[in-house]
Design an enzyme around this catalytic site. Sequence first.
Site, PDB file in Angstrom:
ATOM      1  N   ASP A  72      72.506  25.482  12.937  1.00  0.00           N
ATOM      2  CA  ASP A  72      71.853  24.193  13.189  1.00  0.00           C
ATOM      3  C   ASP A  72      71.194  23.898  11.541  1.00  0.00           C
ATOM      4  O   ASP A  72      70.615  24.736  10.833  1.00  0.00           O
ATOM      5  CB  ASP A  72      70.523  24.353  14.055  1.00  0.00           C
ATOM      6  CG  ASP A  72      71.077  24.369  15.519  1.00  0.00           C
ATOM      7  OD1 ASP A  72      71.938  23.622  15.911  1.00  0.00           O
ATOM      8  OD2 ASP A  72      70.535  25.363  16.304  1.00  0.00           O
ATOM      9  N   GLU A 126      71.619  18.628  26.974  1.00  0.00           N
ATOM     10  CA  GLU A 126      71.720  20.119  26.436  1.00  0.00           C
ATOM     11  C   GLU A 126      70.285  20.398  26.286  1.00  0.00           C
ATOM     12  O   GLU A 126      69.812  20.089  25.248  1.00  0.00           O
ATOM     13  CB  GLU A 126      72.780  19.859  25.367  1.00  0.00           C
ATOM     14  CG  GLU A 126      73.932  19.660  25.723  1.00  0.00           C
ATOM     15  CD  GLU A 126      75.037  19.745  24.482  1.00  0.00           C
ATOM     16  OE1 GLU A 126      74.516  20.104  23.434  1.00  0.00           O
ATOM     17  OE2 GLU A 126      76.297  19.454  24.754  1.00  0.00           O
TER      18      GLU A 126
END
Length: 295
Positions: free
Chosen positions: A87, A76
């Site tokens: 995140d 990824e």
Amino acid sequence: MPAHQPLASAPVGVLAADGPAPPGHRGELGGAAHALDAAFRTRSPLLAAYLPAGYPDPATSLDLLHQLAASADILEVGWPYTDPMMDGPVIQQAGAQALAAGFTVRHLMQTVRSLAPVTHVLVMGYYQPLYRYGLRRTADELAAAGAAGVILPDLNIDEAAPWLAEARRVGLHTVFVIAPTASDERLRRIAAAGGGMLYAPATAGVTGTTGSLSMSLPSLVRRLRTLTSLPVGAGIGVSRPEQAALIGQFADAAIVGSAFIRAVRDAPGRAGIAAAAQLAGELRQALRVTAVTAA
């Protein structure tokens, strides 16, 4: 394909938009998307490794990603962005470091092109950079570079039509990150629109969590299996081989990101790359043991 071979101003990491793409037809899947589907059918559970493109710097990034590709079934490749809401601090800081070191979208495409012959590549990013770069341009360039698809954690299914039209036109998968609280009806809609896999949160909150996995994760995966035939990958807070082994008992992929960044961050130079590669090997071995035990 073998997996283990050789609106004011936009945030940083975003280029000018060409506007939303017009509706398109559902095209045939590209070869890279087909190859990813075949990998899930033939040798899951898979290991998916996340790393931002350009981290820790453009010169080191490709070497590091190729080292991870020796063990990871899926890479990824992150599209660094200044407002990555899903995140935690580890990935936020890594993305900021990549941007400060000169990341460009051209570098992202070169990275995908280099990795696609040796592993399955999904680009993980946020919708705003794609939109500002141009949905059609993004889809065309990613497909030409050999990506299997895109993971967009902030893409709402109710607003996804412009991107989905472009992704389908060039044969890219769109991987949705699902909310465990979503209704069955909504999850069916997401699964029908998406492809490649569904991304299930292994913990609550943002990436980089180092505690225990959610106790409800197995039941969430079982629920998804009643709603769709898409593979299910579990990530967010997965960092240790024993966690990957647990996920491999009920899901189709274990997704790890922040742990690789910490390995690189905490050791200088080649030692950091070696530490990240070693972790990938340990995670891969844990999943292999799970697969053999299940057989």
